[in-house]
Design an enzyme around this catalytic site. Structure first.
Site, PDB file in Angstrom:
ATOM      1  N   PRO A 192     -28.364  33.703 102.166  1.00 13.06           N
ATOM      2  CG  PRO A 192     -26.580  34.529 100.896  1.00 13.06           C
ATOM      3  CD  PRO A 192     -27.957  33.909 100.770  1.00 13.06           C
ATOM      4  CB  CYS A 193     -28.614  34.302 107.546  1.00  9.12           C
ATOM      5  SG  CYS A 193     -27.050  33.563 108.129  1.00  9.12           S
ATOM      6  CD  GLN A 194     -23.823  36.735 105.345  1.00  7.06           C
ATOM      7  OE1 GLN A 194     -24.924  36.698 104.792  1.00  7.06           O
ATOM      8  NE2 GLN A 194     -22.805  36.005 104.934  1.00  7.06           N
TER       9      GLN A 194
ATOM     10  CG  ASN B 290     -31.862  32.497 107.172  1.00  4.92           C
ATOM     11  OD1 ASN B 290     -31.137  33.181 107.882  1.00  4.92           O
ATOM     12  ND2 ASN B 290     -31.956  32.683 105.856  1.00  4.92           N
TER      13      ASN B 290
END
Length: 447
Positions: free
Chosen positions: A108-110, A147
């Protein structure tokens, strides 16, 4: 529905039996789908969100799926947290060492994304460490990480000693202990994805495999035109209109929603363009996920005016001007009217970030999925949207689409990785002699 065997996807016939992969932080399965379309055999996938896993399950795990994971008996077919899996099934994972050709995933790249707050302390950033733990356990021959561009940018004040933290550099350094690593920023629109989406890819080949990772991205580019021709894509970029014009309400009309009381779906009369036929992929009837947003009349009127103004000013695919926002009392900065003659900007998890190029409405999930190159038979599950603090905990349909690796790009990369592995294992005599001189210790270990 016919179940496709991995080897069936290799229509040019020059590949050996399917290579295997495991997908962690798999989301709804865009990366897995693309690899399976390229002929890879999926062993299993890990995804913690129930909505995203349900999508993955119903498209790529159920017995009648077009492409299916093999799936081990010891792993429940349920949403699973990566950290929990590392604890509860560590022995079974370790037993997979040497049996997995490639470990893939997009942690996850938030916390990295420029679309968010770029918080170095976002706990989701630490999931990269769990990915690397999987690498150490499975010892795959190849590692592939995808990503956002933001993973390559320093956090100004993130390190305890006052230094800077660049997660891409940290990952590359960690992998470098056992892998030869190369990276590339890829514009997905060059591979037929109707979206100007730049993503950062890290590829690592295990030391002793005898493959120079720099070859991979060169091979992807070298084979790109052949890949596009086989897909029936005559030129790139593919425009937004070429991708979704067959879903215009003005052409199809509406029907009561098939899964949401009080909503309406776009009806469907069939594809119009080559790209739409590629995405339609033999689907008969109305594709899933065509539910329309339920805009209030004043919102529809506002969208209509914004569309007209943006077309008149030539401000398509870009954020609204401060004058237009002020005239409508808007504070939202990301809203854009699509340019029908260009690829879409990056699809996001916010349904109203993109306004249709001619119809006063936000896009439906199926239109976003088209812009991500998902075939029409791939149905998304769970909530459509969520809000507030739940955004950190839930992955509804719009977010599943936005977070996914476009299957077309995954397929192109998967074909090139498989080709490199096959050519190393079964080289022509002249190539094998070069390999013997450069990697003698590797060839000695081969039968």
């Amino acid at each position: 529905m016919i179940v496709s065997k991995p080897e069936d996807a290799r229509k040019d016939g020059h590949f050996s039996p399917a290579h295997t992969f495991v997908d962690i932080f798999a989301g709804c399965g865009g990366l897995s789908l693309g690899l399976m379309q390229a002929g890879w055999k999926g062993l299993f996938a890990v995804e913690h969100d129930a909505n995203a896993f349900q999508t993955l399950h119903d498209n790529l795990i159920v017995p009648d799926a077009r492409f299916r994971f093999a799936w081990p008996d010891w792993l429940p077919m349920v949403a699973t947290d990566v950290a929990d899996l590392l604890t509860t099934h560590r022995q079974q994972l370790a037993a997979c060492a040497g049996k997995v050709d490639m470990l893939v995933g997009g942690p996850p790249c938030q916390g990295f994304s420029s679309a968010g707050k770029r918080n170095p302390n976002d706990p989701r950033n630490r999931l990269v460490e769990q990915y690397l733990e999987f690498v150490r356990l499975l010892k795959p021959r190849v590692v592939l990480i995808e990503n956002v561009r933001g993973i390559t940018t320093d956090f100004d004040d993130s390190a305890a000693d006052g230094g800077k933290l660049n997660y891409a550099q940290w990952i590359i350094k960690a992998l470098g202990e056992d892998y030869d690593v190369s990276t590339r920023m890829i514009d997905t629109s060059l591979f037929g994805v109707p979206q100007k989406r730049h993503r950062f890819f890290i590829i690592g080949f295990r030391r002793g495999s005898g493959i120079d990772p720099l070859q991979l991205f060169d091979a992807v580019e070298r084979h790109r035109q052949t890949f596009l021709r086989r897909k029936g894509i005559s030129s790139v970029p593919v425009s937004t209109k070429a991708a979704i014009s067959d879903l215009e309400v003005s052409r199809n009309g509406k029907i009561p929603s098939r899964d949401s009381a009080g909503f309406q779906d776009i009806a469907y009369q069939g594809p119009l363009t080559a790209f739409q036929r590629l995405m339609n992929d033999g689907w008969v009837g109305i594709p899933p996920d065509t539910r329309l947003a339920r805009h209030r009349p004043e919102i529809v009127a506002r969208f209509a005016k914004i569309i007209d103004l943006c077309h008149a000013d030539g401000r398509l695919n870009v954020s609204l001007s401060s004058e237009i926002k002020a005239s409508f009392g808007l504070k939202k900065s990301a809203i854009r009217v699509l340019d029908p003659n260009a690829p879409s900007p990056t699809v996001t998890s916010m349904p109203d970030d993109l306004i249709h190029y001619s119809e006063p409405r936000a896009l439906c999930v199926r239109e976003n999925a088209r812009l991500q190159s998902f075939p029409d038979w791939f149905a998304f599950k769970g909530k459509y949207t969520t809000g507030g603090e739940r955004r950190k905990m839930e992955v509804p349909r719009f977010t599943q689409v936005a977070n996914a690796v476009p299957p077309l790009v995954a397929e192109a990369i998967g074909l090139s990785v498989a080709k490199l592995l096959d050519e190393w294992q079964n080289p022509k005599p002249a190539i094998r002699e070069k390999q013997r001189l450069k990697f003698p210790e590797t060839l000695e270990a081969q039968p």
